[in-house]
Write a protein that holds these residues in place. Structure first.
Motif, PDB file in Angstrom:
ATOM      1  N   HIS A   6       0.850  -1.187   0.000  1.00 54.87           N
ATOM      2  CA  HIS A   6       0.000   0.000   0.000  1.00 54.87           C
ATOM      3  C   HIS A   6       0.887   1.238   0.000  1.00 54.87           C
ATOM      4  CE1 HIS A   6      -3.558  -2.435   1.044  1.00 54.87           C
ATOM      5  NE2 HIS A   6      -2.689  -3.166   1.742  1.00 54.87           N
ATOM      6  N   CYS A   7       0.566   2.198  -0.863  1.00 56.05           N
ATOM      7  CA  CYS A   7       1.338   3.446  -0.937  1.00 56.05           C
ATOM      8  C   CYS A   7       0.635   4.502  -0.091  1.00 56.05           C
ATOM      9  CB  CYS A   7       1.438   3.903  -2.389  1.00 56.05           C
ATOM     10  SG  CYS A   7       2.145   5.545  -2.565  1.00 56.05           S
ATOM     11  N   SER A   8       1.355   5.105   0.807  1.00 62.86           N
ATOM     12  CA  SER A   8       0.704   6.106   1.656  1.00 62.86           C
ATOM     13  C   SER A   8       0.645   7.466   0.963  1.00 62.86           C
ATOM     14  CB  SER A   8       1.410   6.201   3.009  1.00 62.86           C
ATOM     15  OG  SER A   8       2.762   6.527   2.812  1.00 62.86           O
ATOM     16  N   GLU A   9       1.284   7.591  -0.180  1.00 63.65           N
ATOM     17  CA  GLU A   9       1.209   8.852  -0.931  1.00 63.65           C
ATOM     18  C   GLU A   9      -0.048   8.868  -1.808  1.00 63.65           C
ATOM     19  OE1 GLU A   9       3.280  11.574  -1.172  1.00 63.65           O
ATOM     20  OE2 GLU A   9       4.758  10.884   0.288  1.00 63.65           O
ATOM     21  N   CYS A  10      -0.091   7.908  -2.753  1.00 62.55           N
ATOM     22  CA  CYS A  10      -1.223   7.924  -3.705  1.00 62.55           C
ATOM     23  C   CYS A  10      -2.324   6.947  -3.325  1.00 62.55           C
ATOM     24  CB  CYS A  10      -0.713   7.668  -5.122  1.00 62.55           C
ATOM     25  SG  CYS A  10      -0.205   5.945  -5.388  1.00 62.55           S
ATOM     26  N   ARG A  11      -2.104   6.180  -2.249  1.00 62.99           N
ATOM     27  CA  ARG A  11      -3.109   5.233  -1.724  1.00 62.99           C
ATOM     28  C   ARG A  11      -3.361   4.058  -2.660  1.00 62.99           C
ATOM     29  NH1 ARG A  11      -3.970   5.742   3.282  1.00 62.99           N
ATOM     30  NH2 ARG A  11      -3.221   7.758   3.962  1.00 62.99           N
TER      31      ARG A  11
ATOM     32  N   ALA B  49       9.608   0.927  -4.683  1.00 61.23           N
ATOM     33  CA  ALA B  49       8.882   2.157  -5.002  1.00 61.23           C
ATOM     34  C   ALA B  49       7.493   1.814  -5.506  1.00 61.23           C
ATOM     35  CB  ALA B  49       9.649   2.939  -6.076  1.00 61.23           C
ATOM     36  N   CYS B  50       6.544   2.725  -5.277  1.00 57.45           N
ATOM     37  CA  CYS B  50       5.158   2.549  -5.733  1.00 57.45           C
ATOM     38  C   CYS B  50       5.126   2.500  -7.257  1.00 57.45           C
ATOM     39  CB  CYS B  50       4.305   3.699  -5.205  1.00 57.45           C
ATOM     40  SG  CYS B  50       2.648   3.762  -5.908  1.00 57.45           S
ATOM     41  N   ALA B  51       4.419   1.555  -7.795  1.00 56.47           N
ATOM     42  CA  ALA B  51       4.342   1.397  -9.248  1.00 56.47           C
ATOM     43  C   ALA B  51       3.543   2.519  -9.894  1.00 56.47           C
ATOM     44  CB  ALA B  51       3.708   0.049  -9.592  1.00 56.47           C
ATOM     45  N   HIS B  52       2.795   3.271  -9.082  1.00 55.32           N
ATOM     46  CA  HIS B  52       1.928   4.299  -9.649  1.00 55.32           C
ATOM     47  C   HIS B  52       2.540   5.690  -9.541  1.00 55.32           C
ATOM     48  CE1 HIS B  52      -1.091   1.130  -9.727  1.00 55.32           C
ATOM     49  NE2 HIS B  52      -0.680   0.842  -8.493  1.00 55.32           N
ATOM     50  N   CYS B  53       3.119   6.022  -8.342  1.00 53.21           N
ATOM     51  CA  CYS B  53       3.632   7.380  -8.173  1.00 53.21           C
ATOM     52  C   CYS B  53       5.130   7.383  -7.867  1.00 53.21           C
ATOM     53  CB  CYS B  53       2.860   8.114  -7.080  1.00 53.21           C
ATOM     54  SG  CYS B  53       3.245   7.507  -5.419  1.00 53.21           S
ATOM     55  N   GLY B  54       5.715   6.226  -7.703  1.00 49.14           N
ATOM     56  CA  GLY B  54       7.155   6.164  -7.466  1.00 49.14           C
ATOM     57  C   GLY B  54       7.568   6.434  -6.027  1.00 49.14           C
ATOM     58  N   SER B  55       6.601   6.656  -5.175  1.00 50.08           N
ATOM     59  CA  SER B  55       6.936   6.931  -3.770  1.00 50.08           C
ATOM     60  C   SER B  55       7.546   5.694  -3.099  1.00 50.08           C
ATOM     61  CB  SER B  55       5.659   7.327  -3.021  1.00 50.08           C
ATOM     62  OG  SER B  55       5.863   7.211  -1.629  1.00 50.08           O
ATOM     63  N   ALA B  56       8.417   5.940  -2.135  1.00 44.33           N
ATOM     64  CA  ALA B  56       9.020   4.829  -1.405  1.00 44.33           C
ATOM     65  C   ALA B  56       8.231   4.511  -0.141  1.00 44.33           C
ATOM     66  CB  ALA B  56      10.463   5.154  -1.071  1.00 44.33           C
TER      67      ALA B  56
HETATM   68 ZN   LIG Z   1       1.943   5.718  -4.810  1.00 46.91          ZN
END
Ligand SMILES: [Zn+2]
Ligand SMILES: [Zn+2]
Length: 940
Positions: free
Chosen positions: A443-448, A459-466
């Motif tokens: 689960h990405c806490s940036e883009c959810r 890294a998130c596959a959608h927004c690249g956030s770690a």
């Molecule tokens: Zn994300």
């Protein structure tokens, strides 16, 4: 070569010894075939290359993996006995047999067990944390997880221990992850909020299959909901709803009525005040509502009931979840927050009563769902879970069975399978546990958004956030179990170099399992197998069709073992039999034989210890037959007749001029072997076992051994050739019979077979010898022997009728009728010695004329007469008969007096009168007989 077989059969000593030997010698290992070359060379060339081995057809089965928490029970013992008989039979029949063992990590069961341990030590798993807890479970598994497999080793299961797997092994975990990611890529896995069965004790969702329902007496509470007027205030009217779980009203969002319910037409479009919560809720119209049930008005609690959830979706109503993971009311429950669900129920009812809103309480029997593992009442509850969109997988799985790529035995289970598959729901695969395969989603806490990956992402596959955190849920245990047929043979890592196992052993041949896991496991293996194996090319490089994608070609569903009174075994009834205890008492072989002798498709077994006693006597009989045989082989050796087991024919045989008993026992053996082979092919374990039993005990021991003793007299050998032939036939039939019996009684036969060969073993084990096949039989010898047996039985019966003492010999007369072909008589004239020995006959006279006089029996167109004059003590006999006559006369007078009594006849029931008449007639007959006998006594 002296044979030193102990005097008495002691299963415990021999069984421990051989069980250990089979494992140590890796006798049942089936190594990966070297088939990389076969694929390129083509089958024929490969067959020339390595001879026999390639022509063997593979026969593969997977052991339904027992839970690591499990202990062997009677059901396992039965399943393993049937499987082992089939495997040993197939192996001896020349198939390339592989039986793969393993254990299942059993998510809920194992976590519960270790959690209990931790609690008993005064801690909780939450205090320990996930990592430490999982480590602890692994340790537990290392120490205790192999209990069943160790028991299986002791019971001699002929599995390939080199291939033992555990569902959380590295390679199997890779398969689980690949399957998940692939299904996700194919848009067949989704996450959503749905009503699931929630166990507040295990604190996880559980599948419908893991819930058992039990009737419980409870109540039906009728609650009055105030109807609001146009001004939004109580109108003074009420709408009553009925519920069995009043505490759920805290989460009500509406009340539904049927649109055509005439009682409530005036309420259309109105609103209600939800008592206790003071929430305004609508009245909705829905045709799903049954007008006849309760008041015809239904409270709608979408977060706590699957029907309400569906109804709320139709009407776009919100869901209010009022309960936490432990079954306590959460913050959405207003004044009831923090109360346990049952405490909340009491308070809600009390408060409603106080406010005058309780219209009534009725007794009501509820069908309540319980957690199969911990027996806690499950709570239908809204929660966010992972699901498999099952329909596309189910469609393939249905086609595989419809097109007969998989067959069920008994056939009726095919129908059961289709019924379930037709009504299948999406499979909730997530479990809120710590022990199991953790879902590979982050689960990405940036883009959810969610990232699902084969390799742990950074890294998130959608927004690249770690800022990623892994999903905490694990997969349902049956997810990994469903993949087993593909994963144990190397999927998904199937490359030209690693594919030998898959090529050789997939699809497996057979699955032997119980009805209880038909849906849990069997159906899921079919769905996963058909879905994933299709991507693996065939050994020759061609595309794999559905026919070769199935995980197994056949499913054999075995029956249940019940107690002697046909009751289901259960701990509460206290009628559970421990197979290990019975094995310790009677030996594994006797228990196996008991189970086999009753096993046929679709028939439950009523396990009766008396039968096991009987089969333990059977084992003893075989042991003693061996001792008799060895004693004679040794005595023959002393007088220079040496029978070398190494020179025995592979299958017993003799020439046409051999004595009848030799030709006969060999014909009997072959027809027995044919019947056993045919019975095993259709899972008639009972017929197979009983056929061997009849042969060994009846034909071999009771008849053949008795007859052949005539030729085993070493005191002054008349005919050395005949004696040697007798010993050779005896030994070769005995050895072949051991092979025939070996799949059923592997220990006893191994011990005796080793004793037959001594130091010159043809193979390491009888289990590696060839099984006697289906063979043509000497019909003639069997017919002749049947005549001989018939006349011997007749003479024995006549002796009994006439009252000949056990040890006394008698003379007999035989006459054969003309319509019986002449050479039939030869059967008797040629085998006088056998008749004389087995029926204790001193002299046989063949009569040209039909026989007359007393003591004659006829069968096969043959008369036989026992010539015997009983010597009688005339005085004593006269005394006895006189007393008897007096007794009968007295009885007759009394009966006649009663039958002449009109009063008695009027009152007595008809059957009493009839009985009395019959008795009088019988007494009259006995009296007449006794008077004649007395009359015939010689006068003194
Ligand atoms: Zn994300
Ligand atoms: Zn539970």
């Amino acid at each position: 070569m002296p044979h030193d077989l102990p005097k008495s059969y002691d299963p415990a000593t021999i069984e421990d010894h051989w069980a250990e030997y089979w494992v140590r010698e890796k006798l049942f290992a089936q190594p990966t075939p070297d088939s990389a070359s076969h694929a390129t060379l083509g089958r024929e060339a490969a067959a020339r290359l390595d001879g026999q081995s390639d022509r063997q057809s593979p026969f593969t089965i997977l052991l339904p993996p027992p839970n690591v928490t499990g202990n062997l029970h009677m059901g396992h013992m039965f399943e393993h006995t049937e499987s082992d008989i089939l495997m040993r039979w197939r192996r001896m029949s020349g198939d390339r047999v592989l039986w793969v063992p393993g254990t299942d990590h059993a998510g809920i069961a194992t976590q519960m067990l270790v959690e209990r341990q931790i609690v008993s030590e005064g801690a909780t798993r939450q205090q320990m944390g996930r990592e430490a807890f999982v480590e602890r479970v692994w340790k537990w598994r290392e120490h205790y997880g192999g209990a069943i497999l160790n028991q299986m080793k002791r019971l001699g299961a002929s599995v390939d221990w080199q291939r033992e797997y555990f569902t959380m092994d590295e390679n199997l975990s890779v398969a689980v992850r690949e399957a998940f990611v692939r299904l996700h890529e194919q848009n067949l896995i989704y996450r959503g909020a749905y009503i699931v069965n929630w166990c507040p004790r295990c604190q996880t969702a559980i599948s419908d299959l893991e819930v058992f329902h039990e009737e419980q007496s409870g109540h039906l509470w009728e609650i009055r909901y105030p109807v609001l007027g146009a001004d939004g205030k109580d109108s003074g009217k009420f709408l009553s709803v009925a519920t069995t779980r009043p505490e759920t009203m805290l989460g009500d969002v509406a009340v539904a009525i049927h649109p055509e319910d005439e009682r409530y037409l005036s309420l259309h479009g109105k609103k209600l005040r939800l008592p206790l919560m003071n929430r305004e809720i609508p009245i909705v119209l829905d045709e799903w509502v049954s007008r006849d049930f309760g008041t015809g008005a239904v409270k709608v609690t979408p977060a706590h009931d699957p029907n309400d959830f569906a109804l709320a979706e139709r009407h776009h109503l919100p869901s209010i979840n009022i309960m936490d993971d432990t079954g306590h009311i959460n913050a959405a429950g207003g004044p009831y927050t923090g109360l346990d669900r049952y405490a909340a129920r009491k308070r809600v009812v009390a408060d409603l009563e106080e406010q005058g809103l309780l219209a009534g309480i009725k007794d009501h029997v509820n069908n309540v769902g319980h957690c199969d593992r911990c027996k806690t009442v499950v709570e239908p509850r809204l929660s966010t879970q992972w699901f498999i969109k099952i329909q596309p997988l189910a469609d393939k799985a249905k086609a595989a069975v419809r097109e007969k790529h998989i067959r069920f035995t008994p056939e009726m289970y095919e129908k059961t399978y289709f019924e379930w598959m037709e009504n299948i729901h999406d499979w909730c695969i997530s479990r809120q546990l710590w022990w199991g395969h953790r879902i590979p989603a982050w689960h990405c806490s940036e883009c959810r958004k969610i990232t699902v990956a084969r390799i742990d992402p950074t890294a998130c596959a959608h927004c690249g956030s770690a800022k990623l955190t892994q999903e905490t849920d694990v997969l349902d245990t049956w997810f990994s179990a469903g993949l087993l047929p593909v994963s144990v043979f190397g999927w998904p890592k199937i490359t030209p170099e690693t594919r030998a196992d898959f090529d050789a052993f997939y699809p497996t041949s057979l699955l032997v399992t119980g009805f209880d896991i038909l849906f849990f496991w069997v159906a899921r293996m079919i769905m996963f197998g058909c879905w994933f194996a299709g991507d693996v090319p065939m050994p020759d490089g061609s595309k794999r069709t559905l026919a070769d994608s199935v995980p197994f070609r056949e499913v054999y569903i075995h029956a249940l073992v019940r107690d002697a009174n046909r009751e289901k075994m259960s701990k509460t009834k206290g009628n559970v039999l421990d197979p290990i205890e019975i094995v310790q008492q009677y030996g594994t072989d006797a228990v196996r034989f008991t189970l086999a002798s009753m096993a046929s498709p679709g028939t439950d077994i009523a396990f009766n210890i008396a039968r096991t006693e009987g089969y333990s006597a059977f084992a003893n009989k075989i042991w003693n037959a061996a001792r008799f045989l060895f004693m004679n082989v040794d005595r023959a050796a002393e007088v220079g007749i040496v029978v070398d087991p190494a020179s025995l024919p592979l299958l017993p045989m003799v020439g046409n001029d051999a004595p009848l008993e030799d030709r006969w026992i060999i014909a009997e053996f072959h027809s027995t072997a044919s019947k056993v082979n045919r019975s095993l092919a259709i899972y008639r374990f009972d017929d197979a076992a009983n056929t061997i039993y009849q042969f060994f005990w009846g034909s071999f021991c009771d008849w053949y051994l008795e007859i052949v003793k005539l030729r085993l007299d070493f005191s002054g050998i008349i005919d050395k050739v005949s004696t040697e032939a007798a010993l050779t036939t005896l030994l070769s039939v005995f050895e072949a019979s051991l092979r025939l019996l070996s799949p059923f009684m592997p220990f006893l036969t191994e011990e005796l077979w080793h004793a037959v060969y001594g130091d010159n073993l043809p193979k390491k084990s009888i289990a590696l010898m060839s099984y006697p096949p289906i063979n043509s039989i000497h019909l003639r010898a069997q017919i002749d022997m049947e005549m001989l047996q018939g006349i011997i039985s007749d003479i024995r019966a006549l002796r009994k009728d006439v009252g000949v003492e056990e040890k006394e010999t008698v003379s007999i007369k035989i006459h054969s009728y003309e319509f019986v072909v002449a050479d039939k008589l030869e059967v008797f004239t040629n085998n006088c010695d056998i008749i004389q020995r087995l029926a204790k006959v001193s002299k046989i006279e063949f009569s040209e004329l039909p026989l007359s006089g007393p003591n004659i029996r006829s069968s096969f167109g043959v008369d036989v007469q026992v010539l015997y004059e009983r010597t009688v003590d005339v005085a004593a006999e006269r005394d006895r008969l006189t007393k008897e006559i007096a007794k009968y006369e007295k009885g007759l007078i009394s009966a006649e007096r009663q039958l002449g009594n009109e009063g008695f006849l009027a009152k007595a029931p008809a059957h009493i009168v009839d009985g009395l008449k019959k008795q009088a007639a019988e007494t009259g007959m006995l009296l007449a007989k006794a008077m004649v006998a007395l009359d015939e006594l010689p006068k003194q």
